[in-house]
Design an enzyme around this catalytic site. Sequence first.
Site, PDB file in Angstrom:
ATOM      1  N   GLY A 158       0.838  -1.187   0.020  1.00  0.00           N
ATOM      2  CA  GLY A 158      -0.052  -0.173  -0.211  1.00  0.00           C
ATOM      3  C   GLY A 158       0.862   1.154  -0.100  1.00  0.00           C
ATOM      4  N   ARG A 221       0.113  -5.541  -5.029  1.00  0.00           N
ATOM      5  CA  ARG A 221      -0.062  -6.347  -4.240  1.00  0.00           C
ATOM      6  C   ARG A 221      -0.015  -7.786  -4.951  1.00  0.00           C
ATOM      7  NH1 ARG A 221      -0.973  -4.329   0.826  1.00  0.00           N
ATOM      8  NH2 ARG A 221      -2.450  -2.305   0.558  1.00  0.00           N
ATOM      9  N   GLY A 222       0.565  -8.907  -4.436  1.00  0.00           N
ATOM     10  CA  GLY A 222       0.856 -10.085  -4.708  1.00  0.00           C
ATOM     11  C   GLY A 222       1.766 -10.171  -5.814  1.00  0.00           C
ATOM     12  N   THR A 249       6.123  -7.505   1.946  1.00  0.00           N
ATOM     13  CA  THR A 249       7.326  -7.241   1.076  1.00  0.00           C
ATOM     14  C   THR A 249       8.609  -7.576   1.690  1.00  0.00           C
ATOM     15  OG1 THR A 249       6.076  -5.119   0.348  1.00  0.00           O
ATOM     16  CG2 THR A 249       8.380  -5.197   0.051  1.00  0.00           C
ATOM     17  N   ASP A 277       0.785   1.880   9.202  1.00  0.00           N
ATOM     18  CA  ASP A 277       0.228   1.417  10.229  1.00  0.00           C
ATOM     19  C   ASP A 277       0.939   1.483  11.400  1.00  0.00           C
ATOM     20  OD1 ASP A 277      -1.885   1.094   8.295  1.00  0.00           O
ATOM     21  OD2 ASP A 277      -1.849  -1.204   8.938  1.00  0.00           O
ATOM     22  N   ARG A 322      -4.574  -2.004  10.488  1.00  0.00           N
ATOM     23  CA  ARG A 322      -5.035  -3.245  10.538  1.00  0.00           C
ATOM     24  C   ARG A 322      -5.138  -3.956  11.549  1.00  0.00           C
ATOM     25  NH1 ARG A 322      -2.152  -4.617   5.354  1.00  0.00           N
ATOM     26  NH2 ARG A 322      -3.959  -4.480   3.451  1.00  0.00           N
TER      27      ARG A 322
END
Length: 536
Positions: A158, A221-222, A249, A277, A322
Amino acid sequence: MESAISSPLSTSSHLLPSPSRSSLGSRSQSFPSLPNLRCPSFKSRCFLGIPFRSRQTQPIRCQSSNQQPAKDDGFVIEDVPHLTDFLSNLPSYPNPLKQSQAYAVVKQTFVSTDDVVAQKVVVQKDDPRGVHFRRAGPREKVYFKSDEVRACIVTCGGLCPGINTVIREIVCGLNYMYGVEDILGIEGGYRGFYSKNTLRLTPKVVNDIHKRGGTFLRTSRGGHDTNKIVDNIQDRGINQVYIIGGDGTQKGAALIYKEVEKRGLQVAVAGIPKTIDNDIAVIDKSFGFDTAVEEAQRAINAAHVEVESVENGVGIVKLMGRYSGFIALYATLASRDVDCCLVPESPFYLEGRGGLFEFVEERLKENGHVVIVLAEGAGQEYIAQEMQAVDGKDASGNKLLLDVGLWLTEKIKDHFTKVQKMAINTKYIDPTYMIRAIPSNASDNIYCTLLAQSAVHGAMAGFSGFTVGPVNSRHAYIPISRVTETQNTVNLTDRMWARLLASTNQPSFLEGNELHERVDKEDVDVINHNMRATSI
Ligand SMILES: Nc1ncnc2c1ncn2[C@@H]1O[C@H](COP(=O)(O)OP(=O)(O)O)[C@@H](O)[C@H]1O
Ligand SMILES: O=P(O)(O)OC[C@H]1O[C@](O)(COP(=O)(O)O)[C@@H](O)[C@@H]1O
Ligand SMILES: [Mg+2]
């Protein structure tokens, strides 16, 4: 810069001599008296006569290399790998910084090989000295010739304010400090290694990017495929890989490093931790966090203005986090307009005595309005129970969260209109992407610069498979596994959470001594984990 590198190198009189890595003489030294203390990944190494500890080994008590019994003071180093661990004949070169005008008057240009950073600084007299990490910074010797470096940079996961500053400073650091000219940008995250062309990065190309939010290199992502990525690194002749990203990562970076080591490639893999975060373990704080807290003030302020201007106004602001409520916690403490802060680490409940509804009602009666700040991961178990939602995941395997802000807004609305028969005015604000997309503030910019430069110094010095970050305000090289094996969460038994409770005067949502009983039984990390999992 180039001429400085190729010119004969003189030893400046201002440079304090520091022992070279080999003069420590212990990287590959074994300890006959301690046959079982071999560390599988780092081999048997020693620092000041004390073997390094790997994650697989227990803390080591040892004898010094001259076989004199070492003082058993519990000194432990968690060291990072070095290219010479598997390429023993790798030549080294004097660091071009010796010729740098910028460093000409610096008292000690190079970090001593003996310098370490203590993980714990608040200690008591009889405590063991504890865990230490290698101090980051330029070394007297480098393991790459500048004109032979082909570096690449990739950004994953992100967005976070400051990514562009880190990219810029890696490029400028490599070029201005080490004369490196061959720097590639990998586009669109890990999958960009094998599915996209590269971008050429020069100080000119990246000159202004720190003024923009997002990532100049784009992200995804992925798509992490270790073999394909390392094949690509090998095919392109890349020998320094800078990887900017969060916990996911860094796990990917560790796999890349392992594969590079397995293939015996002279490739330095450096991780720069990124997460808005602030949930990365070991390091003091992640870049972009301060910027995020500052920007969150605007959303909180907007909510406050809105609810102050209507009757029985209830403002709800959802912030990122999160598994860790740091942004919500710090934004609340900074704002003073927040009545209640809800984080994933601290369970809460709505109904009954000491519940959120009762608190909201009290504040409405007292002030005519109330502002609640909540982290996106708060109360997830609660919502899941009610909504029976399927367990969705993003492309990286992260659990998709349900919108707790929307859910809470509806719950409060329902309760006051239907149960309390009281008209209220709810205003829900979710500023997530507005916060993530802004450029970093001044202090984060400086922090990003230090991170980037530390990463560059580490890679040039031949370290690999490391993450860089501040530990008690001093930058250190940290084994990647240390930052991925646990997450940094708000510690409810720390004074910081108590400061928040004291500042908002919100309910703690914990019955009497429940917390203290748990503290006696378990260690703090376990408590945090349990609290997340507790159903409410
Ligand atoms: N356990 C893992 N092993 C290897 N790669 C991973 C792992 N977890 C995530 N990744 C990769 O890291 C990248 C970013 O991960 P993600 O979780 O989306 O963000 P962040 O790094 O910010 O936590 C993705 O390309 C993802 O495939
Ligand atoms: O919508 P996206 O891009 O998947 O990102 C949402 C997530 O990204 C974050 O901002 C940061 O997550 P990462 O550090 O794992 O990238 C979280 O707070 C949020 O849940
Ligand atoms: Mg993550």
